[in-house]
Design a protein around this motif. Structure first.
Motif, PDB file in Angstrom:
ATOM      1  N   SER A  56      41.250  37.347  44.296  1.00  0.00           N
ATOM      2  CA  SER A  56      40.216  38.269  44.762  1.00  0.00           C
ATOM      3  C   SER A  56      39.930  38.055  46.244  1.00  0.00           C
ATOM      4  O   SER A  56      40.128  36.966  46.787  1.00  0.00           O
ATOM      5  N   THR A  99      36.926  38.148  47.360  1.00  0.00           N
ATOM      6  CA  THR A  99      35.638  37.464  47.499  1.00  0.00           C
ATOM      7  C   THR A  99      35.875  35.992  47.795  1.00  0.00           C
ATOM      8  O   THR A  99      37.004  35.489  47.693  1.00  0.00           O
ATOM      9  N   LYS A 158      35.278  33.608  46.015  1.00  0.00           N
ATOM     10  CA  LYS A 158      35.625  32.879  44.794  1.00  0.00           C
ATOM     11  C   LYS A 158      37.131  32.786  44.597  1.00  0.00           C
ATOM     12  O   LYS A 158      37.617  31.935  43.862  1.00  0.00           O
ATOM     13  N   ASP A 216      35.127  42.024  40.618  1.00  0.00           N
ATOM     14  CA  ASP A 216      34.681  40.670  40.942  1.00  0.00           C
ATOM     15  C   ASP A 216      33.431  40.765  41.816  1.00  0.00           C
ATOM     16  O   ASP A 216      33.510  41.222  42.960  1.00  0.00           O
ATOM     17  N   VAL A 264      30.043  38.654  43.349  1.00  0.00           N
ATOM     18  CA  VAL A 264      29.410  37.364  43.609  1.00  0.00           C
ATOM     19  C   VAL A 264      27.926  37.624  43.819  1.00  0.00           C
ATOM     20  O   VAL A 264      27.544  38.385  44.717  1.00  0.00           O
ATOM     21  N   ASN A 273      26.563  32.922  41.543  1.00  0.00           N
ATOM     22  CA  ASN A 273      27.208  33.163  40.256  1.00  0.00           C
ATOM     23  C   ASN A 273      28.234  34.277  40.391  1.00  0.00           C
ATOM     24  O   ASN A 273      28.069  35.203  41.190  1.00  0.00           O
ATOM     25  N   ARG A 274      29.286  34.187  39.578  1.00  0.00           N
ATOM     26  CA  ARG A 274      30.384  35.158  39.655  1.00  0.00           C
ATOM     27  C   ARG A 274      30.415  36.025  38.398  1.00  0.00           C
ATOM     28  O   ARG A 274      30.334  35.517  37.281  1.00  0.00           O
ATOM     29  N   THR A 284      32.860  38.834  36.528  1.00  0.00           N
ATOM     30  CA  THR A 284      34.178  39.456  36.518  1.00  0.00           C
ATOM     31  C   THR A 284      34.334  40.318  35.264  1.00  0.00           C
ATOM     32  O   THR A 284      33.720  40.053  34.229  1.00  0.00           O
ATOM     33  N   LEU A 290      22.737  37.362  38.286  1.00  0.00           N
ATOM     34  CA  LEU A 290      23.248  37.479  39.651  1.00  0.00           C
ATOM     35  C   LEU A 290      22.217  37.087  40.706  1.00  0.00           C
ATOM     36  O   LEU A 290      22.475  37.230  41.905  1.00  0.00           O
ATOM     37  N   GLU A 306      28.868  39.816  47.449  1.00  0.00           N
ATOM     38  CA  GLU A 306      30.238  40.264  47.708  1.00  0.00           C
ATOM     39  C   GLU A 306      30.731  41.063  46.509  1.00  0.00           C
ATOM     40  O   GLU A 306      30.356  40.779  45.370  1.00  0.00           O
ATOM     41  N   THR A 317      30.352  33.584  35.440  1.00  0.00           N
ATOM     42  CA  THR A 317      30.767  32.203  35.673  1.00  0.00           C
ATOM     43  C   THR A 317      29.738  31.574  36.615  1.00  0.00           C
ATOM     44  O   THR A 317      29.648  31.962  37.782  1.00  0.00           O
ATOM     45  N   ASN A 364      27.650  29.433  39.248  1.00  0.00           N
ATOM     46  CA  ASN A 364      27.949  28.667  40.443  1.00  0.00           C
ATOM     47  C   ASN A 364      27.649  27.209  40.164  1.00  0.00           C
ATOM     48  O   ASN A 364      26.591  26.890  39.611  1.00  0.00           O
TER      49      ASN A 364
END
Length: 256
Positions: free
Chosen positions: A29, A31, A33, A49, A51, A56-57, A59, A95, A101, A223, A225
């Motif tokens: 990606s 981003t 990440k 994707d 951020v 936190n991510r 996807t 989030l 991003e 996912t 952080n």
């Protein structure tokens, strides 16, 4: 499971799992990440994707089989490429109140919007009606239909008679603020393609995966952080029981 089905499933899994090194562009990606986790196809479908402002991510992947194929039709503009659902309050709430991003990976066969093609600079990617950029500005790479063999880069745009995969990207605070608000409000994400002169192109977003992989989809997944992980529901429940126990013990002491 019969031998033929077992062999087909095993072959698909082998091709899918062993290919990350073959096309690093499509599996990384834009981003901060970087590389995608397992479970995403190397090409095909639409990969999102995000951020969050807390790091936190989020996807997700829409399956290629669920996406648009055909002419836009008389007066239909933008074309709705596909719709991702599942952005409930728990997902958007993870989030941190915003998006820092956003990257979107799209595979398109015979896109015709690269330099010199008839749709150059005519197409715009829309997310919930928000402009995420001109398709002709996106670096795209050709691959084999399963993404295992990497080909040439376009220099910008999705080419004529070519299976191309590219990443859109934004870190614009205003745009991403509007995107976050739309996700909270609608709990879905609608991907669209706006064309300056609609009805002049045949779009095929269903290509780019082989066999059973065409139906691969991943719902919105968070996912955490590192260092800012939110307690899982079971941990929250145990914490609640612990606090209740402390309160009960205190009440006993007061009564005695």
């Amino acid at each position: 499971m019969n031998k033929r089905l077992c062999l087909a499933v095993g072959t698909a899994a082998l091709l899918h799992g062993a290919s990350a090194a073959a096309t690093p562009f499509t599996t990384t990606s834009l981003t901060s990440k970087g590389a995608l986790a397992g479970g995403f196809t190397e090409v095909g479908g639409i990969v999102l994707d995000l951020v969050g402002s807390n790091g936190n991510r989020l996807t997700s992947q829409l399956s290629a089989s669920s996406l648009f194929v055909g002419f836009s039709g008389a007066g239909v503009n933008p074309v709705i490429i596909g719709t991702q659902t599942g952005f409930n309050a728990g997902v958007t709430g993870a989030l941190g109140g915003g998006i820092a991003e956003a990257a979107i990976r799209i595979t398109l066969d015979d896109g015709d919007n690269a330099a010199g093609n008839f749709d150059e600079d005519d197409n715009t990617l829309l997310l919930n009606g928000l402009n995420f950029g001109n398709w002709s500005d996106v670096q795209a790479q050709s691959t084999s239909s399963n993404g295992l063999i990497a080909g040439s880069f376009s220099g910008g745009g999705f080419r004529n008679n070519t299976l191309d995969t590219g990443w859109f990207f934004s870190s614009d605070a205003t745009l991403l603020g509007d995107l976050f608000a739309s996700l909270v409000s609608t709990e879905e994400l609608i991907y669209g393609l706006s064309d300056v002169d609609p009805d002049d192109n045949f779009y095929d977003f269903t290509q780019g995966v082989d066999g059973g992989l065409i139906d691969v989809s991943v719902g919105p997944t968070i996912t955490p952080n590192p260092g800012t992980a939110v307690p899982e529901p079971a941990s929250i429940a145990l914490l609640g029981l612990g606090l209740a126990g402390i309160g009960w013990t205190r009440r006993r002491k007061v009564k005695s």
